[in-house]
Design a protein around this motif. Sequence first.
Motif, PDB file in Angstrom:
ATOM      1  N   LEU A   1     -11.520   4.437   2.706  1.00  0.00           N
ATOM      2  CA  LEU A   1     -10.455   5.447   2.977  1.00  0.00           C
ATOM      3  C   LEU A   1     -10.806   6.532   4.070  1.00  0.00           C
ATOM      4  O   LEU A   1     -11.974   6.938   3.906  1.00  0.00           O
ATOM      5  CB  LEU A   1      -9.927   6.006   1.733  1.00  0.00           C
ATOM      6  CG  LEU A   1      -9.336   5.284   0.484  1.00  0.00           C
ATOM      7  CD1 LEU A   1      -9.045   6.149  -0.849  1.00  0.00           C
ATOM      8  CD2 LEU A   1      -8.157   4.242   0.932  1.00  0.00           C
TER       9      LEU A   1
ATOM     10  N   VAL B   1      -3.295   6.960  -3.747  1.00  0.00           N
ATOM     11  CA  VAL B   1      -3.365   5.805  -3.052  1.00  0.00           C
ATOM     12  C   VAL B   1      -3.425   4.315  -3.969  1.00  0.00           C
ATOM     13  O   VAL B   1      -4.438   4.552  -4.922  1.00  0.00           O
ATOM     14  CB  VAL B   1      -4.485   5.893  -2.046  1.00  0.00           C
ATOM     15  CG1 VAL B   1      -4.836   4.375  -1.322  1.00  0.00           C
ATOM     16  CG2 VAL B   1      -4.929   6.958  -1.258  1.00  0.00           C
TER      17      VAL B   1
ATOM     18  N   LEU C   1      -6.285   3.491   5.579  1.00  0.00           N
ATOM     19  CA  LEU C   1      -7.430   2.656   4.736  1.00  0.00           C
ATOM     20  C   LEU C   1      -7.883   1.537   5.979  1.00  0.00           C
ATOM     21  O   LEU C   1      -7.011   1.193   6.771  1.00  0.00           O
ATOM     22  CB  LEU C   1      -6.355   1.897   3.875  1.00  0.00           C
ATOM     23  CG  LEU C   1      -6.996   0.608   2.884  1.00  0.00           C
ATOM     24  CD1 LEU C   1      -6.670   0.702   1.537  1.00  0.00           C
ATOM     25  CD2 LEU C   1      -6.683  -0.573   3.476  1.00  0.00           C
TER      26      LEU C   1
ATOM     27  N   LEU D   1     -14.200  -1.748   1.888  1.00  0.00           N
ATOM     28  CA  LEU D   1     -13.019  -1.003   1.966  1.00  0.00           C
ATOM     29  C   LEU D   1     -13.078   0.463   1.938  1.00  0.00           C
ATOM     30  O   LEU D   1     -13.930   0.734   1.022  1.00  0.00           O
ATOM     31  CB  LEU D   1     -12.055  -1.539   0.651  1.00  0.00           C
ATOM     32  CG  LEU D   1     -10.594  -1.125   0.369  1.00  0.00           C
ATOM     33  CD1 LEU D   1      -9.646  -1.396   1.622  1.00  0.00           C
ATOM     34  CD2 LEU D   1     -10.151  -1.536  -1.192  1.00  0.00           C
TER      35      LEU D   1
ATOM     36  N   LEU E   1       0.823  -1.181   0.051  1.00  0.00           N
ATOM     37  CA  LEU E   1       0.167  -0.012  -0.031  1.00  0.00           C
ATOM     38  C   LEU E   1       0.854   1.123   0.074  1.00  0.00           C
ATOM     39  O   LEU E   1       1.747   1.292   0.869  1.00  0.00           O
ATOM     40  CB  LEU E   1      -0.908   0.046   1.239  1.00  0.00           C
ATOM     41  CG  LEU E   1      -1.901   1.289   1.504  1.00  0.00           C
ATOM     42  CD1 LEU E   1      -2.677   1.264   0.473  1.00  0.00           C
ATOM     43  CD2 LEU E   1      -2.255   1.228   2.765  1.00  0.00           C
TER      44      LEU E   1
ATOM     45  N   TYR F   1     -10.023  -2.076   5.921  1.00  0.00           N
ATOM     46  CA  TYR F   1     -10.742  -3.374   5.197  1.00  0.00           C
ATOM     47  C   TYR F   1     -11.327  -4.135   6.268  1.00  0.00           C
ATOM     48  O   TYR F   1     -10.689  -4.956   6.923  1.00  0.00           O
ATOM     49  CB  TYR F   1      -9.695  -4.047   4.162  1.00  0.00           C
ATOM     50  CG  TYR F   1     -10.382  -5.112   3.576  1.00  0.00           C
ATOM     51  CD1 TYR F   1     -11.612  -4.862   2.473  1.00  0.00           C
ATOM     52  CD2 TYR F   1     -10.104  -6.279   3.902  1.00  0.00           C
ATOM     53  CE1 TYR F   1     -12.185  -6.186   2.053  1.00  0.00           C
ATOM     54  CE2 TYR F   1     -10.612  -7.577   3.381  1.00  0.00           C
ATOM     55  CZ  TYR F   1     -11.723  -7.363   2.467  1.00  0.00           C
ATOM     56  OH  TYR F   1     -12.340  -8.543   1.837  1.00  0.00           O
TER      57      TYR F   1
END
Length: 221
Positions: free
Chosen positions: A149, A171, A68, A147, A53, A70
């Motif tokens: 941000l 990103v 981030l 997911l 990432l 997830y």
Amino acid sequence: MQLWDLKTELLNGLSHTGTKSSTFPAFYFPVENIESFVEVHPLRAVSLQAFTLCFWSRAQPVGSQTILSYSTGESDRELVVTVGSELGLWVGGHFLSFPLQQEARGWLHHCVTWASPEGRASLWLNGAAGKAQSVQKGYVSRAGGTLVLGKDRDALLGTFSNGFAGWLSQVNLWSRVLSAAEVRALALCRAGQPPGDVIAWGQTPMALLGGVLLQPDTSCQ
């Protein structure tokens, strides 16, 4: 709560900023808005045996902030990356901390890598590698999650915390560990670098919620 299609917003809104249409904008997360985050629709399932990432951030000094998140029904922190006085990394609910020696005043480039066979995790800051650590050896992240941000999501409660405040740009998430040369090229803003195959900045469908704004990207200036 308002919802924007990113491509539509990009086409309709950039004329107001004076940004060239070929330049993808940065995301601005207002510090006063606790509801702002970006919903990401990844290009492939987030079932990963390795990842990298990378992102540019210019964070406001308000403590630990999520870049981030997830999450799945079984794991709120299947993959989470935060910034602040440290870079925090969760893989399958297990946590690692990478201390950050400098306080973020301007744009910083981060790359975080992890590979399942040895559980090896590394942080690159502005193209320089830090000391590697180990977490979740042999693990594979679960597919079918959510997911986002800019927020840490609690899948069970449907709530968000540890919001990001500031600017976020470029990103990208890959399903492999990038080489040192690739990381340095990204940190130096060299043109022609391949985008991520899970998140590709400027290509992956995203939705801006809760007042996240598009602003000119000055990370590589």
